[in-house]
Scaffold this motif. Sequence first.
Motif, PDB file in Angstrom:
ATOM      1  N   VAL A  67       1.916 -16.352  -8.695  1.00  0.00           N
ATOM      2  CA  VAL A  67       3.075 -16.673  -9.545  1.00  0.00           C
ATOM      3  C   VAL A  67       3.383 -18.165  -9.606  1.00  0.00           C
ATOM      4  O   VAL A  67       4.196 -18.592 -10.435  1.00  0.00           O
ATOM      5  N   ARG A  68       2.746 -18.937  -8.755  1.00  0.00           N
ATOM      6  CA  ARG A  68       3.048 -20.383  -8.715  1.00  0.00           C
ATOM      7  C   ARG A  68       2.783 -21.008 -10.075  1.00  0.00           C
ATOM      8  O   ARG A  68       1.760 -20.768 -10.706  1.00  0.00           O
ATOM      9  N   GLY A  69       3.737 -21.789 -10.529  1.00  0.00           N
ATOM     10  CA  GLY A  69       3.635 -22.422 -11.832  1.00  0.00           C
ATOM     11  C   GLY A  69       4.263 -21.617 -12.956  1.00  0.00           C
ATOM     12  O   GLY A  69       4.500 -22.154 -14.050  1.00  0.00           O
ATOM     13  N   ARG A  70       4.526 -20.350 -12.715  1.00  0.00           N
ATOM     14  CA  ARG A  70       5.156 -19.492 -13.731  1.00  0.00           C
ATOM     15  C   ARG A  70       6.557 -19.049 -13.314  1.00  0.00           C
ATOM     16  O   ARG A  70       7.436 -18.877 -14.169  1.00  0.00           O
ATOM     17  N   PHE A  71       6.760 -18.851 -12.012  1.00  0.00           N
ATOM     18  CA  PHE A  71       8.049 -18.380 -11.499  1.00  0.00           C
ATOM     19  C   PHE A  71       8.752 -19.520 -10.770  1.00  0.00           C
ATOM     20  O   PHE A  71       8.107 -20.360 -10.133  1.00  0.00           O
TER      21      PHE A  71
END
Length: 131
Positions: A67-71
């Motif tokens: 999820v890093r970069g999106r959440f």
Amino acid sequence: QVQLVESGGGSVQPGGSLRLSCAASGRTFSNYPMGWFRQAPGKEREFVGTSRWIGGGAYTAYYSDSVRGRFTISRDSTKNTVFLQMNSLKPEDTAVYYCAASSTRGLIAGNIPNKANYDYWGQGTQVTVSS
């Protein structure tokens, strides 16, 4: 009695966004880790991200690779609330999302993703990503 109450789940198309909220009551968590886990059908509950207090009113965030970069996790310490902004959602993000809080203020980075280190859990909110 400590309670964590999530809100904001729902259904969205791939590429869309949702914002989850988790309000805590019964004790103050402003100086303690609060975060999010998720569980898809037939799978283990997995770490999504956590916000940890680092002093001086500041927090740092940890995320899973998926999820890093999106959440993005944010906190409102005055309201004892943690948020999860989810962008660019994918079908594989479909799961029940759980808010969690730890009573270990100095939880080290290596222990952040381990659900055994969280003492309080919300009831979960469903997120469905589908076209």
